[in-house]
Design an enzyme around this catalytic site. Structure first.
Site, PDB file in Angstrom:
ATOM      1  N   ARG A  10       0.901  -1.207   0.133  1.00 32.72           N
ATOM      2  CA  ARG A  10      -0.059   0.014   0.067  1.00 32.72           C
ATOM      3  C   ARG A  10       0.950   1.212  -0.078  1.00 32.72           C
ATOM      4  O   ARG A  10       2.127   1.221   0.553  1.00 32.72           O
ATOM      5  CB  ARG A  10      -0.940  -0.032   1.234  1.00 32.72           C
ATOM      6  CG  ARG A  10      -1.823  -1.070   1.352  1.00 32.72           C
ATOM      7  CD  ARG A  10      -2.741  -1.011   2.605  1.00 32.72           C
ATOM      8  NE  ARG A  10      -3.688  -2.062   2.779  1.00 32.72           N
ATOM      9  CZ  ARG A  10      -3.361  -3.293   3.447  1.00 32.72           C
ATOM     10  NH1 ARG A  10      -2.127  -3.650   3.883  1.00 32.72           N
ATOM     11  NH2 ARG A  10      -4.338  -3.913   3.442  1.00 32.72           N
ATOM     12  N   LYS A  70      -1.968  -0.864   7.535  1.00 29.28           N
ATOM     13  CA  LYS A  70      -3.204  -0.655   7.564  1.00 29.28           C
ATOM     14  C   LYS A  70      -4.011  -1.059   8.650  1.00 29.28           C
ATOM     15  O   LYS A  70      -4.496  -0.375   9.561  1.00 29.28           O
ATOM     16  CB  LYS A  70      -4.346  -0.812   6.296  1.00 29.28           C
ATOM     17  CG  LYS A  70      -5.552  -0.346   6.245  1.00 29.28           C
ATOM     18  CD  LYS A  70      -6.256  -0.689   5.025  1.00 29.28           C
ATOM     19  CE  LYS A  70      -7.566  -0.134   4.930  1.00 29.28           C
ATOM     20  NZ  LYS A  70      -8.288  -0.417   3.732  1.00 29.28           N
ATOM     21  N   HIS A  95      -3.115   2.663  -6.143  1.00 26.74           N
ATOM     22  CA  HIS A  95      -3.574   1.356  -5.534  1.00 26.74           C
ATOM     23  C   HIS A  95      -3.635   0.436  -6.751  1.00 26.74           C
ATOM     24  O   HIS A  95      -3.693  -0.709  -6.668  1.00 26.74           O
ATOM     25  CB  HIS A  95      -5.072   1.304  -5.156  1.00 26.74           C
ATOM     26  CG  HIS A  95      -5.306   0.603  -3.633  1.00 26.74           C
ATOM     27  ND1 HIS A  95      -4.527   0.871  -2.687  1.00 26.74           N
ATOM     28  CD2 HIS A  95      -6.216  -0.139  -3.472  1.00 26.74           C
ATOM     29  CE1 HIS A  95      -4.997  -0.101  -1.625  1.00 26.74           C
ATOM     30  NE2 HIS A  95      -5.832  -0.771  -2.088  1.00 26.74           N
ATOM     31  N   ARG A 104      -0.826  -2.394  -6.623  1.00 25.50           N
ATOM     32  CA  ARG A 104      -1.396  -3.322  -5.590  1.00 25.50           C
ATOM     33  C   ARG A 104      -2.385  -4.441  -6.283  1.00 25.50           C
ATOM     34  O   ARG A 104      -2.479  -5.465  -6.059  1.00 25.50           O
ATOM     35  CB  ARG A 104      -1.810  -2.594  -4.260  1.00 25.50           C
ATOM     36  CG  ARG A 104      -2.540  -3.560  -3.325  1.00 25.50           C
ATOM     37  CD  ARG A 104      -2.696  -2.784  -2.062  1.00 25.50           C
ATOM     38  NE  ARG A 104      -3.521  -3.523  -1.024  1.00 25.50           N
ATOM     39  CZ  ARG A 104      -2.763  -4.878  -0.265  1.00 25.50           C
ATOM     40  NH1 ARG A 104      -1.485  -4.878  -0.349  1.00 25.50           N
ATOM     41  NH2 ARG A 104      -3.531  -5.156   0.642  1.00 25.50           N
ATOM     42  N   HIS A 159      -4.562  -8.907   4.158  1.00 28.85           N
ATOM     43  CA  HIS A 159      -6.316  -8.995   4.274  1.00 28.85           C
ATOM     44  C   HIS A 159      -6.627  -9.959   5.164  1.00 28.85           C
ATOM     45  O   HIS A 159      -6.044 -10.934   5.387  1.00 28.85           O
ATOM     46  CB  HIS A 159      -6.583  -9.226   2.984  1.00 28.85           C
ATOM     47  CG  HIS A 159      -6.703  -8.222   1.982  1.00 28.85           C
ATOM     48  ND1 HIS A 159      -6.710  -8.445   0.627  1.00 28.85           N
ATOM     49  CD2 HIS A 159      -6.557  -6.641   2.020  1.00 28.85           C
ATOM     50  CE1 HIS A 159      -6.620  -7.267  -0.119  1.00 28.85           C
ATOM     51  NE2 HIS A 159      -6.406  -6.455   0.739  1.00 28.85           N
ATOM     52  N   TYR A 194     -10.449  -7.355  -5.273  1.00 32.92           N
ATOM     53  CA  TYR A 194      -9.328  -6.651  -6.010  1.00 32.92           C
ATOM     54  C   TYR A 194      -8.783  -7.192  -7.214  1.00 32.92           C
ATOM     55  O   TYR A 194      -7.983  -6.764  -8.215  1.00 32.92           O
ATOM     56  CB  TYR A 194      -7.689  -6.994  -5.299  1.00 32.92           C
ATOM     57  CG  TYR A 194      -7.537  -5.854  -3.988  1.00 32.92           C
ATOM     58  CD1 TYR A 194      -6.672  -4.956  -4.062  1.00 32.92           C
ATOM     59  CD2 TYR A 194      -8.448  -5.763  -2.868  1.00 32.92           C
ATOM     60  CE1 TYR A 194      -6.379  -3.828  -3.075  1.00 32.92           C
ATOM     61  CE2 TYR A 194      -8.154  -4.811  -1.942  1.00 32.92           C
ATOM     62  CZ  TYR A 194      -7.152  -4.078  -1.924  1.00 32.92           C
ATOM     63  OH  TYR A 194      -7.028  -2.971  -1.076  1.00 32.92           O
TER      64      TYR A 194
END
Length: 190
Positions: free
Chosen positions: A41, A72, A139, A142, A165, A174
């Site tokens: 990220r 995150k 993003h 990613r 995740h 994604y």
């Protein structure tokens, strides 16, 4: 919410060509490659320190452990760096007269300190704009990383852990799917 564009091979080449002409080309190239080749990220990229990727003897590590403060979810994770990313890091470090201090920002801003996630996000947007790539954002790399792994047959659980995740549903959102991929999938059955 509209998802970031996954770049084609031609768009990636065009982006890298634009970056090659930048004043801070080595730094900007590594920022993009950390996104594309490690799935980081933008906030994780901005937080990296030299010691995260280089050991005490100046050798590029084959993995980096993301500090929980960088991530995150506030959970540390190990990033396995492939040979190409290791070469990119060595190339970047060779652009310095001496190795950066261990606790210095891996990718310093023009002011010499670390980027904020927001400022690095703006840099990515500017690079994509100059490359003429609509719909791309910080993003995009990613999403491309996760999509490529998924379409290469890598286990969803492995991808989920590499991405950091907690839920498989997040990882699945994604993954880019297009008509060409669907066509290739059904051809396997013939």
């Amino acid at each position: 919410m509209k998802q970031a564009k996954v770049l084609t091979v031609a768009e990636r080449k065009r982006l890298l060509a634009v970056i090659a002409n930048d004043r801070h080309s080595e730094r900007n190239r590594l920022a993009v490659m950390l996104s594309f080749l490690a799935g980081l990220r933008v906030g994780e990229i901005a937080a990296l320190r030299a010691s995260d990727v280089v050991d005490g003897e100046g050798r590029v590590r084959d993995q980096l452990r993301l500090n929980p403060a960088y991530t995150k979810g506030g959970v540390s994770r190990t990033i396995f760096m492939n040979k190409r990313l290791q070469r990119e890091i060595r190339r970047y470090l060779e652009s310095f007269p001496a190795l950066p201090a261990p606790e210095s920002a891996l990718l310093p801003s023009q002011k010499g300190g670390p980027f904020s996630a927001n400022t690095l996000c703006q840099l990515f947007a500017e690079l994509y704009r100059r490359a003429g790539i609509d719909g791309a954002s910080s993003h995009s790399g990613r999403r491309g990383f996760i999509t490529k792994l998924a379409h290469s047959g890598i286990s969803a659980k492995v991808i989920m852990e590499l991405a950091g995740h907690k839920h498989l549903g997040t990882t699945q959102r994604y993954i880019e799917v297009n008509d060409e991929m669907k066509r290739a999938a059904v051809e396997i059955l013939s």
